[in-house]
Write a protein that holds these residues in place. Structure first.
Motif, PDB file in Angstrom:
ATOM      1  N   ALA A 191       0.836  -1.197   0.000  1.00  0.00           N
ATOM      2  CA  ALA A 191       0.000   0.000   0.000  1.00  0.00           C
ATOM      3  C   ALA A 191       0.870   1.246   0.000  1.00  0.00           C
ATOM      4  CB  ALA A 191      -0.912  -0.001   1.231  1.00  0.00           C
ATOM      5  N   SER A 192       0.383   2.320  -0.630  1.00  0.00           N
ATOM      6  CA  SER A 192       1.152   3.562  -0.709  1.00  0.00           C
ATOM      7  C   SER A 192       1.099   4.350   0.584  1.00  0.00           C
ATOM      8  CB  SER A 192       0.623   4.427  -1.857  1.00  0.00           C
ATOM      9  OG  SER A 192      -0.752   4.706  -1.676  1.00  0.00           O
ATOM     10  N   GLY A 193       0.065   4.124   1.391  1.00  0.00           N
ATOM     11  CA  GLY A 193      -0.085   4.797   2.676  1.00  0.00           C
ATOM     12  C   GLY A 193      -0.131   3.797   3.805  1.00  0.00           C
ATOM     13  N   VAL A 194      -0.477   4.282   4.993  1.00  0.00           N
ATOM     14  CA  VAL A 194      -0.523   3.400   6.156  1.00  0.00           C
ATOM     15  C   VAL A 194      -1.895   2.749   6.290  1.00  0.00           C
ATOM     16  CG1 VAL A 194       1.247   4.658   7.407  1.00  0.00           C
ATOM     17  CG2 VAL A 194      -1.134   5.340   7.671  1.00  0.00           C
ATOM     18  N   THR A 195      -1.906   1.564   6.873  1.00  0.00           N
ATOM     19  CA  THR A 195      -3.132   0.813   7.128  1.00  0.00           C
ATOM     20  C   THR A 195      -3.027   0.158   8.501  1.00  0.00           C
ATOM     21  OG1 THR A 195      -2.193  -1.138   6.039  1.00  0.00           O
ATOM     22  CG2 THR A 195      -3.566   0.323   4.688  1.00  0.00           C
ATOM     23  N   PRO A 196      -4.180  -0.220   9.106  1.00  0.00           N
ATOM     24  CA  PRO A 196      -4.140  -0.843  10.429  1.00  0.00           C
ATOM     25  C   PRO A 196      -3.545  -2.248  10.362  1.00  0.00           C
ATOM     26  CG  PRO A 196      -6.348  -0.013   9.917  1.00  0.00           C
ATOM     27  CD  PRO A 196      -5.558  -0.010   8.651  1.00  0.00           C
ATOM     28  N   THR A 197      -2.375  -2.427  10.951  1.00  0.00           N
ATOM     29  CA  THR A 197      -1.704  -3.728  10.928  1.00  0.00           C
ATOM     30  C   THR A 197      -1.236  -4.186  12.306  1.00  0.00           C
ATOM     31  OG1 THR A 197       0.386  -2.621  10.417  1.00  0.00           O
ATOM     32  CG2 THR A 197      -0.871  -3.449   8.550  1.00  0.00           C
ATOM     33  N   LEU A 198      -1.010  -3.269  13.234  1.00  0.00           N
ATOM     34  CA  LEU A 198      -0.476  -3.637  14.541  1.00  0.00           C
ATOM     35  C   LEU A 198      -1.556  -4.267  15.424  1.00  0.00           C
ATOM     36  CD1 LEU A 198       1.685  -0.476  15.349  1.00  0.00           C
ATOM     37  CD2 LEU A 198       2.436  -2.658  14.366  1.00  0.00           C
ATOM     38  N   THR A 199      -1.186  -5.301  16.144  1.00  0.00           N
ATOM     39  CA  THR A 199      -2.097  -5.943  17.087  1.00  0.00           C
ATOM     40  C   THR A 199      -2.043  -5.237  18.433  1.00  0.00           C
ATOM     41  OG1 THR A 199      -0.434  -7.466  17.936  1.00  0.00           O
ATOM     42  CG2 THR A 199      -1.659  -8.154  15.957  1.00  0.00           C
ATOM     43  N   GLY A 200      -2.944  -5.615  19.315  1.00  0.00           N
ATOM     44  CA  GLY A 200      -2.908  -5.077  20.661  1.00  0.00           C
ATOM     45  C   GLY A 200      -1.608  -5.404  21.371  1.00  0.00           C
ATOM     46  N   SER A 201      -1.116  -6.602  21.164  1.00  0.00           N
ATOM     47  CA  SER A 201       0.157  -6.996  21.773  1.00  0.00           C
ATOM     48  C   SER A 201       1.299  -6.132  21.257  1.00  0.00           C
ATOM     49  CB  SER A 201       0.439  -8.473  21.483  1.00  0.00           C
ATOM     50  OG  SER A 201      -0.530  -9.296  22.087  1.00  0.00           O
ATOM     51  N   ASP A 202       1.253  -5.790  19.954  1.00  0.00           N
ATOM     52  CA  ASP A 202       2.261  -4.900  19.382  1.00  0.00           C
ATOM     53  C   ASP A 202       2.221  -3.529  20.059  1.00  0.00           C
ATOM     54  OD1 ASP A 202       3.062  -6.835  17.514  1.00  0.00           O
ATOM     55  OD2 ASP A 202       1.623  -6.128  16.019  1.00  0.00           O
ATOM     56  N   LEU A 203       1.011  -3.004  20.233  1.00  0.00           N
ATOM     57  CA  LEU A 203       0.869  -1.682  20.834  1.00  0.00           C
ATOM     58  C   LEU A 203       1.389  -1.664  22.265  1.00  0.00           C
ATOM     59  CD1 LEU A 203      -2.698  -0.615  19.605  1.00  0.00           C
ATOM     60  CD2 LEU A 203      -0.486   0.029  18.656  1.00  0.00           C
ATOM     61  N   VAL A 204       1.016  -2.673  23.032  1.00  0.00           N
ATOM     62  CA  VAL A 204       1.431  -2.746  24.440  1.00  0.00           C
ATOM     63  C   VAL A 204       2.943  -2.882  24.548  1.00  0.00           C
ATOM     64  CG1 VAL A 204       1.329  -4.203  26.503  1.00  0.00           C
ATOM     65  CG2 VAL A 204      -0.779  -3.586  25.286  1.00  0.00           C
ATOM     66  N   ALA A 205       3.539  -3.707  23.693  1.00  0.00           N
ATOM     67  CA  ALA A 205       4.976  -3.956  23.753  1.00  0.00           C
ATOM     68  C   ALA A 205       5.793  -2.719  23.394  1.00  0.00           C
ATOM     69  CB  ALA A 205       5.347  -5.105  22.814  1.00  0.00           C
ATOM     70  N   ALA A 206       5.192  -1.770  22.686  1.00  0.00           N
ATOM     71  CA  ALA A 206       5.924  -0.593  22.217  1.00  0.00           C
ATOM     72  C   ALA A 206       5.951   0.542  23.233  1.00  0.00           C
ATOM     73  CB  ALA A 206       5.311  -0.093  20.911  1.00  0.00           C
TER      74      ALA A 206
END
Length: 333
Positions: free
Chosen positions: A29-44
């Motif tokens: 995709a040329s732009g951003v799209t929703p790909t991160l999981t909840g676990s990804d968000l918490v870990a960051a």
């Protein structure tokens, strides 16, 4: 001023719905799209587990613009179950396009005692200065605070704590996009603790829908508009919100159509301004607030058109009679 004690033994459930906070660039995709999981968000988020024991669950993964009222009804059911499970706080992450609306609709439906805090991000995770991690941390810190209990649904971005019933998105791109123009924030997150400046009276909950969700639309007044879009609405929608000029005014040419519609369905008079209340008796010209109210329209009080639409949908879906609907708007004033 009330401040919250921090306790890493608190438990917080993070429910993710997608949105910019979960978006990254992909190779397709040329732009951003929703790909991160909840676990990804918490870990960051550095230090998140110092604030509470946090678990994440992916509830939806879509842009905020694609969420529906039905999605939020399902979310409320999940919130009620989490409340019964005994977590100390719940955080919902989603896209900011509709956050002010979904948080308010949740406030109407949710009847649990566990604090619920909505948050999101204005800058995606692939952007320098992404605000998602800081917003998520502040939301968790707020969700476990003593002041959040009984405060209704809250929205936390930029370390400001807003009441769902007052908050609005006020800028398309700024990290400080959210504000409560009529009241200001109810608190701030300072040094990792939520500090509340004042409390709010609870709003009366609305029963969950007993039938199919009704169609309610918003028609906005604009200079010289003929009102053509009002024609035939009695056969298309179950209710209408008029986003009027100023303190509740429309072109005189709209009056007869609105009076006829108000006899057929609830028609709510709101202001397109987004701050301040609809008046009741200051102006008396045809199309003024006092004229429209005598024609059967219902004042939205302090609610902007978007929140007025959701309150009307909720009451129509619950089978509320018209006097109860009018009282619900009055109770928000």
């Amino acid at each position: 001023m009330l401040s919250a004690d921090r306790d890493p033994n608190h438990t917080v459930l993070v429910l993710t719905l997608g949105g910019t906070i979960a978006m990254t660039r992909s190779s397709t995709a040329s732009g951003v799209t929703p790909t991160l999981t909840g676990s990804d968000l918490v870990a960051a988020v550095p230090g998140l587990q110092d604030a509470a024991e946090v678990t994440a669950e992916d509830f939806r993964q879509m842009p905020g613009a694609s969420l529906t009222v039905s999605d939020i009804v399902s979310l409320v059911d999940r919130l009620q179950r989490a409340d019964r499970d005994g977590v100390n706080g719940i955080v919902v992450t989603q896209g900011t396009d509709t956050l002010e609306e979904t948080a308010y609709l949740t406030d109407l439906y949710y009847q649990g005692s566990t604090p619920v805090v909505f948050t999101g991000a204005m800058r995606n995770a692939a952007t320098a200065g992404a605000d998602g991690p800081a917003n998520l941390l502040a939301a968790v810190q707020t969700a476990v605070s003593a002041g959040a209990r009984g405060a209704g649904i809250l929205v936390v971005l930029g370390e400001e704590i807003h009441a769902a019933r007052h908050v609005r998105k006020m800028h398309t791109t700024s990290p400080g996009a959210f504000g409560s123009p009529s009241t200001g924030p109810v608190g701030h997150v300072v040094e990792g603790a939520a500090r509340f400046h004042h409390c709010l009276n609870p709003i009366s909950p609305v029963p969950l829908p007993i039938s199919d969700l009704p169609s309610v639309e918003i028609i906005t007044a604009s200079l010289g508009s003929s009102g053509t879009l009002l024609e035939g609405l009695e056969n298309k929608v179950a209710g209408l919100v008029v986003a009027a000029f100023g303190a509740g005014h429309v072109p005189e040419t709209w009056c007869a159509r609105l009076e006829a519609l108000a006899a057929a369905m609830p028609v709510v008079l709101a202001s397109r301004i987004g701050a301040g209340s609809v008046l009741t008796s200051t102006y008396a010209f045809p199309g003024s607030e006092s004229d429209l109210l005598t024609r059967g329209l219902i004042s939205s009080g302090v609610l902007d058109p978007y929140k007025a639409r959701l309150l009307l949908i909720a009451h129509l879906a619950a089978g509320s009679p018209r006097p109860e609907i009018a009282k619900a708007f009055l109770d928000h004033s």
